[in-house]
Design a protein around this motif. Structure first.
Motif, PDB file in Angstrom:
ATOM      1  N   THR A 199       0.864  -1.182   0.000  1.00 26.97           N
ATOM      2  CA  THR A 199       0.000   0.000   0.000  1.00 26.97           C
ATOM      3  C   THR A 199       0.900   1.231   0.000  1.00 26.97           C
ATOM      4  O   THR A 199       1.866   1.292   0.767  1.00 26.97           O
ATOM      5  N   GLU A 201       1.633   5.233   0.536  1.00 22.44           N
ATOM      6  CA  GLU A 201       1.202   6.435   1.262  1.00 22.44           C
ATOM      7  C   GLU A 201       2.110   7.598   0.892  1.00 22.44           C
ATOM      8  O   GLU A 201       3.216   7.412   0.364  1.00 22.44           O
ATOM      9  N   TYR A 340       0.804   7.143   9.708  1.00 23.33           N
ATOM     10  CA  TYR A 340       0.298   6.564   8.461  1.00 23.33           C
ATOM     11  C   TYR A 340      -1.132   6.097   8.692  1.00 23.33           C
ATOM     12  O   TYR A 340      -1.380   5.175   9.480  1.00 23.33           O
ATOM     13  N   LYS A 342      -3.746   5.498   6.175  1.00 23.41           N
ATOM     14  CA  LYS A 342      -4.524   4.774   5.163  1.00 23.41           C
ATOM     15  C   LYS A 342      -5.010   3.413   5.669  1.00 23.41           C
ATOM     16  O   LYS A 342      -6.152   3.022   5.401  1.00 23.41           O
ATOM     17  N   GLU A 345      -9.006   1.528   9.886  1.00 26.47           N
ATOM     18  CA  GLU A 345     -10.352   1.187   9.452  1.00 26.47           C
ATOM     19  C   GLU A 345     -11.395   1.690  10.449  1.00 26.47           C
ATOM     20  O   GLU A 345     -11.071   2.090  11.568  1.00 26.47           O
ATOM     21  N   ILE A 370      -9.619  12.863   6.552  1.00 22.77           N
ATOM     22  CA  ILE A 370      -8.197  12.711   6.848  1.00 22.77           C
ATOM     23  C   ILE A 370      -7.530  14.070   6.815  1.00 22.77           C
ATOM     24  O   ILE A 370      -7.649  14.818   5.834  1.00 22.77           O
ATOM     25  N   LYS A 375      -7.253  10.892  11.468  1.00 27.36           N
ATOM     26  CA  LYS A 375      -8.352  10.386  10.653  1.00 27.36           C
ATOM     27  C   LYS A 375      -9.589  10.362  11.545  1.00 27.36           C
ATOM     28  O   LYS A 375      -9.572   9.729  12.612  1.00 27.36           O
TER      29      LYS A 375
END
Length: 609
Positions: A199, A201, A340, A342, A345, A370, A375
């Motif tokens: 993933t 970022e 980080y 992303k 959840e 975000i 977040k």
């Protein structure tokens, strides 16, 4: 007199043959033709090129099988309706011709050198299926240049699943090449940026960089500095991304590279007044292969609510309102802070017993917001009973790579004051007792009028026309239009403009009116832009010289422009008007050029000086 009969018979036979051949070979009106082409039959590895499908005779189509393009890492498709309509007027007869055309374009990249073949692509047009023809091309390895180099490093070669790793790439190019604009068409390729097992970022460079470019489909910030590299005074271009591995094992991230064009010689025949033109060669540089060894997270001590986060995180909650009645909505905001974000959840509130037992939690969820380091999740909840005294804490678990242990942190509980809600029944609404209210009704001699004062009693009055016309309401109804009409007439007498004054005012504003139409033409489709440009130029001369706009020809335009402008500008304006009208009325008039608008505005402004 006409020659030998057998020669004429032979000529007629040959002409008939070619006419029939042409009729046989020409496409039937309305027939759909599908063809494919590539932008070049010779390309370099790592350098993209265009594969375009053209559909003639239709204004749309759909690709149903493009699997033959997969080996060339296709990007797209991008679709464009290029249908054209032209109008011809000859001897007062108007003829309209519509040419339907549709294109589908892909951007392909050859990864290996050698001869390649692009197999047919299947498309569907108006319910029928078609295939393109096969195309071949040659891919060559780009040249190497000692004045250019690229390096790539990772912050860690060994990490845990979910642990962020920063990949930094640095491109070095001799400073003199950039200063003299001898480098163009940069194309970076970083396989790690679209690797399926990681993933990606943003890095600190992405967040703070003033310049950006697209690399492997990602907007990437770049930092440019000066540096000494391999004994050369160079410009160093640096960019980076954060990679978060999703699975354990050795992950090969490939070789970051760059291809670009560098001037190799001066084009002796292509120079111009404004500078030299160069012949360019394609050059490439490639970094060493990069790989990381990803370790699995330990099973020992793993919390039940662990979602795969690795690093250090904090969680806080906020509720509004904190005083409410039972069943009223409460807005709960859950804020997760970390480096980080992303992988973070939605917290599953319904799986927390303190929430599911005491609160109604809807399944609908809004998208999280975000910011730089947090977040925020927003959820609406409702209490099930007035016995609830607090909103319970929300937990988040993560793996700390420094201690090698799992850690769980939670927010603080939020005290709330829930007041009970009374349930109102139908009996409450109707009343508890069915008893008469008030005093007994009595008969009065004067009837109902005895209950009202004398000044409130309605009397029977006959209609009086004079009284009605002179009443305040009537005066407003018929007097206001009369006053308005009188005022309008007075305004026209004292302040109205004569026809001559109106013409003078329009003459002064001719440039403004024409400029508005010509500027509008720059943003219109071709056919409408031609009409708008032509109308703008003609309207300018119509207002300036008091002549009908429809009677102005390119020659009239040139003649009138020569009064205030030079011969060159008047000739150019005449050509622009001629080209715009040719494109508008002739199918062979050529494409519309938006530079005509810019030149027309420049010349008209010069005429005003």
């Amino acid at each position: 007199m006409f020659g030998r009969p057998e020669i004429w018979s032979l000529k007629i036979l040959i002409c008939t043959f070619f006419v029939c051949l042409g009729a046989f070979c020409s496409p039937v009106a309305g027939e759909v033709e599908v063809n494919a082409e590539i932008s070049s039959e010779s390309v370099y590895t790592g350098q993209d090129f265009i594969y375009q499908i053209t559909v003639e005779g239709a204004a749309g189509g759909e690709v149903i099988d493009s699997s033959s393009l997969q080996e060339f890492s296709p990007e797209g498709p991008s679709m464009s309706d290029e249908s054209r309509r032209s109008i011809t007027i000859i001897n007062g007869k108007r003829r309209e011709r519509v040419s339907k055309k549709f294109t589908i374009s892909y951007r392909l990249t050859a990864q290996k050198a050698g001869r390649h073949t692009v197999s047919p692509v299947k498309i569907e047009v108006e319910g029928k299926k078609y295939e393109t023809q096969s195309l071949s091309f040659t891919a060559k390895e780009p040249q190497k240049d000692e004045r250019m180099d690229i390096e790539a490093v990772v912050s860690k070669e060994e990490c845990f699943v979910g642990e962020p790793v920063e990949l930094t790439c640095s491109w070095y190019i001799k400073k003199q090449l950039l200063q003299r604009n001898l480098v163009r068409d940069l194309n970076f390729s970083v396989p790690a940026f679209d690797h399926p097992l990681v993933t990606v970022e943003q890095s600190n460079i992405d967040k703070n960089a003033k310049e950006e470019m697209e690399i492997n489909g990602l907007t990437t910030g770049i930092l440019q500095t000066s540096a000494e590299h391999n004994g050369l005074s160079s410009v160093k271009v640096t960019f980076s991304k954060i990679l978060i591995p999703n699975s354990a094992g050795k992950i090969n991230l490939g070789k970051p590279g760059i291809t670009c064009k560098i001037a190799v010689s001066v084009n002796r025949n292509g120079g111009s007044f404004f500078g030299r033109r160069y012949n360019y060669g394609v050059f490439a540089a490639e970094a060493e292969n990069i790989s990381i060894n990803v370790k699995p997270l330990p099973e020992k001590g793993r919390p039940a609510n662990f979602s795969g986060l690795v690093g250090e995180y904090k969680i806080t909650t906020q509720a509004s309102p904190v005083e409410m009645k039972e069943g009223d909505p409460i807005t709960l905001k859950i804020k997760v802070q970390g480096k980080y974000l992303k992988p973070v959840e939605w917290p599953e509130l319904s799986k927390i017993p303190e929430f599911s037992d005491n609160f109604i939690i809807p399944s609908e969820k809004s998208s999280p917001k975000i910011s730089a380091d947090s977040k925020t999740f927003t959820q609406t909840i409702r209490t099930k009973t007035d016995k609830v005294s607090e909103i319970p804490p929300v937990e988040i678990s993560f793996f700390n790579t420094e201690t090698g242990e799992y850690k769980t942190t939670k927010s603080k509980p939020i005290p709330i004051d829930v007041k009970p809600t009374k349930n109102i029944t139908l009996k409450d609404i109707e009343g508890m007792e069915d008893e008469p209210v008030g005093s007994e009704v009595k008969s009065v001699k004067g009837g109902i009028s005895e209950n009202f004062p004398a000044d409130e009693i309605v009397y029977n009055e006959k209609f009086n026309l004079t009284r009605e016309l002179l009443s305040p309401a009537s005066l407003v109804i018929w007097g206001f239009p009369a006053v308005l009409l009188t005022g309008s007439a007075a305004f026209r007498i004292f302040f109205g403009q004569s026809e001559e004054k109106k013409k003078q005012r329009l003459k002064r504003n001719a440039l403004k009116i024409a400029s508005r139409r010509i500027k509008k033409a720059q943003s219109l489709p071709d056919e409408e832009a031609r009409q708008e440009l032509s109308s703008g130029i003609c309207e300018y001369f119509s207002l300036k010289f008091d002549v009908p706009a429809g009677s102005i020809t390119p020659e009239d335009c040139k003649e009138k422009a020569e009064i205030s402008a030079g011969e060159e500008d008047s000739q150019r304006l005449s050509e622009i008007l001629n080209n715009a009208q040719a494109c508008l009325y002739s199918p062979s008039g050529g494409a519309f050029d938006k530079n005509w608008c810019r030149d027309a505005l420049r010349i008209l402004r010069r005429l005003e000086k």
